[in-house]
Design a protein around this motif. Structure first.
Motif, PDB file in Angstrom:
ATOM      1  N   VAL A 132       1.307   6.691  -6.731  1.00  0.00           N
ATOM      2  CA  VAL A 132      -0.120   7.138  -7.262  1.00  0.00           C
ATOM      3  C   VAL A 132      -1.331   7.609  -5.902  1.00  0.00           C
ATOM      4  CG1 VAL A 132      -2.203   7.137  -8.420  1.00  0.00           C
ATOM      5  CG2 VAL A 132      -0.562   5.160  -9.051  1.00  0.00           C
ATOM      6  N   PRO A 133      -0.126   9.164  -5.566  1.00  0.00           N
ATOM      7  CA  PRO A 133      -0.413   9.389  -4.291  1.00  0.00           C
ATOM      8  C   PRO A 133      -1.893   9.488  -3.743  1.00  0.00           C
ATOM      9  CG  PRO A 133       0.709  10.692  -4.528  1.00  0.00           C
ATOM     10  CD  PRO A 133       0.814   9.763  -6.366  1.00  0.00           C
ATOM     11  N   ASP A 134      -2.516  10.319  -5.159  1.00  0.00           N
ATOM     12  CA  ASP A 134      -4.735  10.673  -4.675  1.00  0.00           C
ATOM     13  C   ASP A 134      -5.350   9.364  -4.867  1.00  0.00           C
ATOM     14  OD1 ASP A 134      -3.434  10.214  -7.577  1.00  0.00           O
ATOM     15  OD2 ASP A 134      -4.678  11.490  -8.362  1.00  0.00           O
ATOM     16  N   ALA A 135      -4.573   7.668  -4.332  1.00  0.00           N
ATOM     17  CA  ALA A 135      -5.059   6.986  -5.122  1.00  0.00           C
ATOM     18  C   ALA A 135      -5.662   6.360  -4.212  1.00  0.00           C
ATOM     19  CB  ALA A 135      -4.457   5.896  -5.589  1.00  0.00           C
TER      20      ALA A 135
ATOM     21  N   LYS B   7       0.840  -1.145  -0.292  1.00  0.00           N
ATOM     22  CA  LYS B   7       0.087  -0.283  -0.469  1.00  0.00           C
ATOM     23  C   LYS B   7       1.281   0.992  -0.017  1.00  0.00           C
ATOM     24  CE  LYS B   7      -3.190   2.658   2.781  1.00  0.00           C
ATOM     25  NZ  LYS B   7      -4.579   2.480   3.684  1.00  0.00           N
ATOM     26  N   SER B   8       1.967   1.375   1.132  1.00  0.00           N
ATOM     27  CA  SER B   8       3.098   2.229   0.798  1.00  0.00           C
ATOM     28  C   SER B   8       3.462   2.676  -0.583  1.00  0.00           C
ATOM     29  CB  SER B   8       4.169   2.067   1.898  1.00  0.00           C
ATOM     30  OG  SER B   8       4.830   3.522   1.973  1.00  0.00           O
ATOM     31  N   LYS B   9       4.244   1.310  -0.665  1.00  0.00           N
ATOM     32  CA  LYS B   9       4.297   1.690  -2.490  1.00  0.00           C
ATOM     33  C   LYS B   9       3.426   2.127  -3.536  1.00  0.00           C
ATOM     34  CE  LYS B   9       7.601   1.791  -5.192  1.00  0.00           C
ATOM     35  NZ  LYS B   9       8.616   1.977  -5.132  1.00  0.00           N
ATOM     36  N   LEU B  10       2.509   1.606  -4.002  1.00  0.00           N
ATOM     37  CA  LEU B  10       1.280   2.008  -4.816  1.00  0.00           C
ATOM     38  C   LEU B  10       1.018   3.390  -4.203  1.00  0.00           C
ATOM     39  CD1 LEU B  10      -2.058  -0.081  -5.074  1.00  0.00           C
ATOM     40  CD2 LEU B  10      -2.043   2.672  -5.023  1.00  0.00           C
TER      41      LEU B  10
ATOM     42  N   PRO C 280      11.298  -4.820 -19.908  1.00  0.00           N
ATOM     43  CA  PRO C 280      10.125  -3.462 -18.629  1.00  0.00           C
ATOM     44  C   PRO C 280      10.647  -3.151 -17.208  1.00  0.00           C
ATOM     45  CG  PRO C 280       8.803  -4.456 -19.290  1.00  0.00           C
ATOM     46  CD  PRO C 280      10.079  -5.990 -19.763  1.00  0.00           C
ATOM     47  N   VAL C 281      11.032  -2.247 -16.754  1.00  0.00           N
ATOM     48  CA  VAL C 281      10.794  -1.982 -15.494  1.00  0.00           C
ATOM     49  C   VAL C 281       9.400  -2.086 -14.879  1.00  0.00           C
ATOM     50  CG1 VAL C 281      12.153  -0.664 -13.982  1.00  0.00           C
ATOM     51  CG2 VAL C 281      13.147  -0.279 -15.832  1.00  0.00           C
ATOM     52  N   ASN C 282       9.533  -3.210 -13.640  1.00  0.00           N
ATOM     53  CA  ASN C 282       8.745  -3.029 -12.842  1.00  0.00           C
ATOM     54  C   ASN C 282       8.680  -1.637 -12.380  1.00  0.00           C
ATOM     55  OD1 ASN C 282       7.388  -5.906 -13.219  1.00  0.00           O
ATOM     56  ND2 ASN C 282       9.396  -5.889 -12.597  1.00  0.00           N
ATOM     57  N   ASN C 283       6.779  -1.277 -12.258  1.00  0.00           N
ATOM     58  CA  ASN C 283       6.964   0.524 -11.589  1.00  0.00           C
ATOM     59  C   ASN C 283       7.079   0.293  -9.707  1.00  0.00           C
ATOM     60  OD1 ASN C 283       4.863   2.059 -13.338  1.00  0.00           O
ATOM     61  ND2 ASN C 283       3.229   0.223 -13.178  1.00  0.00           N
ATOM     62  N   ALA C 284       6.552  -1.042  -9.237  1.00  0.00           N
ATOM     63  CA  ALA C 284       6.981  -1.371  -7.741  1.00  0.00           C
ATOM     64  C   ALA C 284       8.645  -1.368  -7.400  1.00  0.00           C
ATOM     65  CB  ALA C 284       6.866  -2.387  -7.357  1.00  0.00           C
TER      66      ALA C 284
END
Length: 279
Positions: free
Chosen positions: A55-58, A48-51, A270-274
């Motif tokens: 995406v701060p407004d998620a 959750k912290s990573k997400l 590709p690079v993972n978002n996480a």
């Protein structure tokens, strides 16, 4: 507008790998809420912290859930009631146990554990997603179930319980797709190739020969990345795939279509978002 604007989404196995990458994409594409479910509270907190870093407004919620227990899956899905009920259910949680072997060497308890999580967990998730969609009188919904390419091709490096469980997911998903088609509820399978995720990589460890035995079968010369699977899930979750139902979406870099693989350098992944820092 995002591709999932206003949709309420649930991702099981959401603390890492395909699940976390999918949750990140769902949030980026405007999901009303992303509910990440997993068995580890600590791993969920990190996810959750990573997400939120990306995406701060998620709007993200975490839910500890053992998908082999129906009461827990029911509680997970019903937690979406506060947001209007689920629109997208990604039944992704699964295991591949280190003691899984062939017909002789697989212990019965490992067989049962694998089926309980990988098959019953998908059944429970699908069942309660349908109940939620009906409860909230929705005319469309998307349920995506994680199967595997090992349900489509054989392997001489056996993991019998896992393979059997993923074959069951394929068949179950196809039937659900037909049963619920007139309700507007679509069911599709994601069939990943072996990936560069902790589930497989921890299992392979430092065994170079065991790793090479698998890599040689990839036409692109590398394992897949979780983000490449998540992009496929995003498509299946969105209304862009409105006429895709009962499909086995194979995302394997061509592995299941290859007879002899090419030589040369591997393609860069590709690079993972996480794996990225926040922007």
């Amino acid at each position: 507008m995002g591709r999932l604007d206003g949709k309420v989404t649930i991702v099981t196995g959401g603390a890492g790998g395909i699940g976390l990458e999918t949750g990140i994409l769902f949030a980026k594409e405007g999901a009303k809420v992303v509910i990440l479910a997993d068995i580890s509270k600590e791993a969920l907190a990190k996810a959750k912290s990573k997400l939120l870093q990306l995406v701060p407004d998620a709007k993200v919620e975490e839910f500890v859930c053992d998908v082999s227990k129906e009461t827990q899956v029911q509680a997970l899905v019903e937690s979406a009631d506060a947001h209007g009920g689920v629109d997208v259910m990604f039944n992704n949680a699964g295991i591949m146990h280190a003691r899984d072997d062939d017909a002789i060497g697989t212990p019965e308890e490992i067989w049962d554990l694998t089926q309980n999580i990988n098959v019953k967990g998908v059944w429970f998730g699908s069942k309660h997603a349908v109940l939620s969609l009906r409860k909230h009188m929705k005319t469309k919904g998307s349920i995506i179930n994680t199967a595997s390419v090992v349900a489509l091709v054989g392997s001489a490096t056996p993991q019998l319980a896992y393979t059997a469980s993923k074959g069951a997911v394929l068949a179950m998903t196809r039937e659900l797709a037909i049963v619920h088609a007139r309700e507007g509820f679509r069911f599709n399978n994601l069939c990943p190739a072996p990936l560069n995720t902790p589930l497989l990589q921890d299992w392979l460890g430092d065994d170079v020969a065991k790793r090479h035995r698998r890599e040689i079968h990839f036409p692109m010369g590398r394992f897949g990345e979780a983000i490449e699977q998540a992009q496929a899930v995003l498509f299946l979750a969105s209304d862009e795939s409105s006429f895709v139902n009962g499909h086995d979406f194979v995302v394997d870099g061509g592995m299941t279509k290859a007879y002899v693989t090419p030589e040369g350098s591997a393609q860069a992944p590709p690079v993972n978002n996480a794996s990225k820092d926040s922007l």
